[in-house]
Design an enzyme around this catalytic site. Sequence first.
Site: not given
Ligand code: FE
Ligand code: ZN
Length: 266
Positions: A57, A113, A59, A61-62, A174, A136
């Site tokens: 996805h 998410h 985001h 942090d990915h 995570h 996530d």
């Molecule tokens: Fe994340």
């Molecule tokens: Zn995420």
Amino acid sequence: MGDAPLTLTPIPAFDDNYLWLLDNGREALVVDPGDATPVAAALDARGLTLAGILLTHHHGDHVGGVDALRPRLQGPVYGPVHERLPEPVQRLQGGDRVTLLGLQFEVLDLPGHTAGHIAYYAAEVPGDDPLLFCGDTLFSAGCGRLFEGTPAQMHASLQSLAALPSGTRVCCAHEYTLSNLRFAREVDPDNAVLADYAAWCEARRAAGLPTLPARLGTETRINPFLRCAEPALQAAARRHAPLKLPAAPSPVDVFATLREWKNGFR
Ligand code: FE
Ligand code: ZN
């Protein structure tokens, strides 16, 4: 060639992310590289080439490390069809298949998410259990927050994961397990399997080890967000929101109540 044993490595990043690396001793794939630096260090330390990147996805942090990894990338970046991602990306949706390191991954649509979130599932892993990279969506003892989807969508996404084989290794993005377990034990206090699992996870973290990958067959017994049809979780949801829920709340009602409850749980 294709039958070299595969090594699965969670590379810690940021506060609590894992960037999952899978390699056969020569080539690797990485899932959701939010940061290029620890991925490049792992590839260099083990003399691996980067055969592909899988994104679940959009985001940061990915996907934040994708562009910095491109110069060493020998294959495609794969990602979900409906999300804004660092281009170029080979776009995928539910039912598509990709082959990397000799493994065939099936793409699963998991809205909730984010609207376009996908997962990658390899049913056949030579000499080992199936593999799921679920970003996530599913966490051990928890699930992702609903940023772009409805409770009904997320509940359906989680149920589609719960139907995979119980031995499946669940590679979540995570390390939220201990904080998820505090909530899980609050809502499901009489679950003995959950209590045993919490003790095991606490020992792992105390030793500086990841709790992941999780086992799907454990998650279906301990994760409240996979157990919304169970009487114990129905009762917990009704205790929390007695005025909102009918006497026999639907699994989606239970899910929505637990998700909201956890959003404010400390
Ligand atoms: Fe994340
Ligand atoms: Zn995420």
